[in-house]
Design a protein around this motif. Structure first.
Motif, short mmCIF file in Angstrom:
data_model
loop_
_atom_site.label_atom_id
_atom_site.label_comp_id
_atom_site.label_asym_id
_atom_site.label_seq_id
_atom_site.Cartn_x
_atom_site.Cartn_y
_atom_site.Cartn_z
N GLN A 1 -36.81 8.72 -45.23
CA GLN A 1 -36.34 9.95 -45.59
C GLN A 1 -37.23 10.44 -46.57
O GLN A 1 -37.07 11.97 -46.54
N ILE A 2 -38.19 9.58 -47.20
CA ILE A 2 -39.19 10.65 -48.23
C ILE A 2 -39.82 11.50 -46.99
O ILE A 2 -40.31 12.63 -47.26
N GLU A 3 -40.45 10.71 -45.89
CA GLU A 3 -41.15 11.66 -44.99
C GLU A 3 -40.25 12.78 -44.36
O GLU A 3 -40.86 13.95 -44.10
N ALA A 4 -39.12 12.39 -44.01
CA ALA A 4 -38.18 13.46 -43.08
C ALA A 4 -37.90 14.86 -44.20
O ALA A 4 -37.86 15.85 -43.94
N GLN A 5 -37.41 14.21 -45.59
CA GLN A 5 -37.12 15.44 -46.38
C GLN A 5 -38.38 16.25 -46.70
O GLN A 5 -38.29 17.64 -46.98
N GLY B 1 -41.08 22.58 -43.60
CA GLY B 1 -40.57 23.63 -42.55
C GLY B 1 -40.00 24.97 -43.37
O GLY B 1 -40.09 26.13 -43.11
N ILE B 2 -39.57 24.67 -44.47
CA ILE B 2 -38.66 25.72 -45.52
C ILE B 2 -40.00 26.35 -46.08
O ILE B 2 -39.97 27.71 -45.84
N SER B 3 -40.92 25.90 -46.49
CA SER B 3 -41.93 26.55 -47.19
C SER B 3 -42.65 27.41 -46.07
O SER B 3 -43.10 28.75 -46.17
N HIS B 4 -43.01 27.00 -44.77
CA HIS B 4 -43.39 27.59 -43.80
C HIS B 4 -42.71 28.99 -43.51
O HIS B 4 -43.16 29.86 -43.28
N GLU B 5 -41.29 28.95 -43.35
CA GLU B 5 -40.37 29.92 -43.06
C GLU B 5 -40.54 31.06 -44.10
O GLU B 5 -40.63 32.24 -43.78
N ILE C 1 -33.10 20.35 -50.85
CA ILE C 1 -34.23 19.33 -50.28
C ILE C 1 -34.91 18.92 -51.36
O ILE C 1 -35.42 17.64 -51.41
N LEU C 2 -35.41 19.84 -52.30
CA LEU C 2 -36.23 19.24 -53.45
C LEU C 2 -35.40 18.37 -54.16
O LEU C 2 -36.02 17.06 -54.77
N ALA C 3 -34.45 18.52 -54.50
CA ALA C 3 -33.44 17.24 -55.34
C ALA C 3 -33.51 16.09 -54.21
O ALA C 3 -33.56 14.91 -54.90
N HIS C 4 -33.18 16.20 -53.07
CA HIS C 4 -33.42 15.03 -52.28
C HIS C 4 -34.72 14.23 -52.55
O HIS C 4 -34.54 13.00 -52.48
N ILE C 5 -35.65 14.82 -52.42
CA ILE C 5 -37.01 14.28 -52.54
C ILE C 5 -37.18 13.62 -53.99
O ILE C 5 -37.59 12.53 -53.95
#
Length: 175
Positions: free
Chosen positions: A122-126, A132-136, A156-160
């Motif tokens: 999940q660390i990798e997936a998040q 992807g968010i940054s790229h968009e 997503i940042l909170a999840h990380i």
């Protein structure tokens, strides 16, 4: 004078139509790619989170698993709604690599090993979601898609952050 006024009114109408047109235009390939990839990531996170909520040994893993299910389901509902408006077809079936990852997670022995595997994956997936968010946000064109990405950014940042804390707690060396 009337001719001039008519010209200005006509020009203003054309400019207004020209400004409004991009909002109804088809999304760019970059924006479509973001929607497709992010939908797959959300579906995977929901399934992996459900496994963690059911099979996690550590309370923190079970709690995070359920939080991921809830958060990613909400984010995916927003994404699916926008994709529908933009006429971007989404598959509700995970692609083969995601299916293989979930199968390996489902087959992992219960206990600390499962918890460690789930946190690591999940660390990798998040992180991939955040990339992807940054790229968009940096390269996307459609403001509606960019706004969707902005709305997911903090989640997503909170999840990380939570995953990194859980990693330190769950995978701490025994003393």
């Amino acid at each position: 004078m009337r001719g001039w006024r008519a010209f200005v009114v006509t020009l203003a109408a054309l400019v207004a139509v020209g400004v409004a047109a991009p909002a109804s235009a088809a999304p760019s390939p970059r924006d479509i790619s973001y929607l497709l990839a992010t939908h797959q990531e959300y579906l995977s996170a929901i399934a992996a989170g459900a496994l963690a909520a059911q099979r996690g040994e550590a309370d923190e893993v079970r709690r995070l698993g359920q939080a991921f299910v809830d958060d990613h389901r909400r984010l995916d509902q927003e994404l699916v709604a926008l994709a529908g408006q933009l006429k971007v077809p989404l598959s509700d079936e995970l692609d083969r690599p995601k299916q293989a990852e979930l199968k390996a997670l489902a087959e992992a022995p219960a206990g600390a090993g499962f918890d460690q595997l789930w946190i690591t994956e999940q660390i990798e997936a998040q992180g991939q979601l955040y990339d992807g968010i940054s790229h968009e946000l940096n390269y996307g064109f459609d403001e509606r898609v960019k706004n969707l990405a902005r709305g997911a950014d903090d989640v997503i940042l909170a999840h990380i952050g939570e995953l990194n804390r859980a990693d330190a707690e769950v995978n701490a060396p025994a003393q």
